[in-house]
Scaffold this active site. Structure first.
Site, PDB file in Angstrom:
ATOM      1  N   LYS A  15       0.912  -1.255  -0.105  1.00  0.00           N
ATOM      2  CA  LYS A  15       0.075  -0.053   0.052  1.00  0.00           C
ATOM      3  C   LYS A  15       1.052   1.069  -0.010  1.00  0.00           C
ATOM      4  O   LYS A  15       1.667   1.402   1.017  1.00  0.00           O
ATOM      5  CB  LYS A  15      -0.981   0.079   1.186  1.00  0.00           C
ATOM      6  N   ARG A  32     -17.235   0.707  -1.961  1.00  0.00           N
ATOM      7  CA  ARG A  32     -16.072   0.052  -0.960  1.00  0.00           C
ATOM      8  C   ARG A  32     -16.763  -1.237  -0.694  1.00  0.00           C
ATOM      9  O   ARG A  32     -17.909  -1.431  -0.337  1.00  0.00           O
ATOM     10  CB  ARG A  32     -16.242   1.138   0.153  1.00  0.00           C
TER      11      ARG A  32
END
Length: 299
Positions: free
Chosen positions: A68, A210
């Site tokens: 990430k 999401r």
């Protein structure tokens, strides 16, 4: 709240250094787009896929895992480079020259531990050519490529390679066999200064929402809240802000005293601004445990 009355130690320029300095101090509290129409073009928010948090028990064989990157989320719509909020990023012409009409989802990244420098570079309306030389576009998905992420991933590498630009990179994806192996990978990445991991379900379509097709995994969670007030400092912080009082989108209020630098205690994020904080789990009340300020949101 009249901060200058309740916190007289704030050296408000409007009172002590003249009208011009005061005007500059207060302008920063207002959106740039309102103050300077046309200085920051807004194209509408791009339809981005967003991540939930990883939890043990997920079928890891279904997922690809990548680092990430702690940068600025960026979406190439085939003609423009946009922020998550839909602002047009003023990258140098050479940075995007030759990019295809194919949409690309990725992160503008200046390297581990260089988030503030990345933000400073990307937010400038007149691009700093030298600063942009240190920025990479880390591409992790092709939103308009049909089919599953497995299929999009197979197309991603060749597309990026065809650009022949070292600042455009396809994010490395790997498979992890167990939670223990995933935990070890997280520790390795964080030890090297990385932010965490992202898990992407191989069978997933690109959906602008999401859900659990995309998961983030970090040793500490982070979230955003709005600054609504300040608490005065004590002891060595006498005469400065001791903590920010913040409110979550759900209306939960709590204070954040950890993570503030001395400069931020003297000149804190303005009331109304959005800050990102880190925490480790929740109390029974729902308030975060060990909340610490990470940064003020600048995008």
């Amino acid at each position: 709240m009249d901060i200058s009355r309740n916190f007289p130690f704030f050296d408000f320029p409007s009172r002590r250094r003249g009208h011009d300095a005061g005007r500059r101090a207060w302008l920063r509290l207002l959106p740039v787009a309102v103050l300077f129409p046309g200085a920051l073009a807004v194209a509408g928010k791009p339809p981005l896929m967003l991540a939930n948090s990883y939890r043990e028990g997920v079928l890891l064989q279904d997922y690809w895992v990548s680092e990430k990157y702690d940068g600025i989320r960026a979406f190439w719509d085939g003609a423009r480079l946009l922020t998550r909020g839909g602002e047009v990023i003023q990258a140098p012409s050479w940075f995007v020259r030759g990019w295809l009409a194919q949409a690309m989802d990725g992160e503008l990244w200046g390297g581990r531990g260089r988030f503030e420098e990345t933000v400073s570079t990307v937010r400038q309306q007149t691009p700093n050519e030298a600063a942009w030389r240190a920025i990479s576009f880390m591409v992790f998905d092709l939103p308009r490529e049909p089919g599953s992420f497995d299929r999009r991933l197979a197309a991603l590498g060749p597309l990026v390679a065809s650009l022949r630009q070292p600042w455009v990179e396809a994010v490395r994806q790997r498979k992890v066999a167990s939670h223990q192996a995933l935990q070890q990978l997280l520790e390795d990445v964080e030890h090297q200064g990385g932010e965490g991991l992202v898990l992407h379900r191989g069978a997933s379509l690109y959906k602008p929402e999401r859900n659990d097709d995309l998961l983030k995994f970090k040793s500490m969670e982070d979230a955003e809240a709005r600054v609504v007030d300040y608490l005065a400092g004590k002891g060595k912080y006498q005469g400065m802000v001791g903590a920010l009082v913040v409110e979550t989108p759900q209306g939960l209020r709590f204070s954040i005293g950890s993570g503030l630098s001395d400069a931020q205690r003297r000149d804190p994020p303005p009331v109304g601004s959005i800050v990102t904080y880190r925490y480790r789990g929740l109390h029974g009340s729902g308030k975060p445990r060990f909340a610490a300020l990470l940064r003020q949101r600048n995008e």
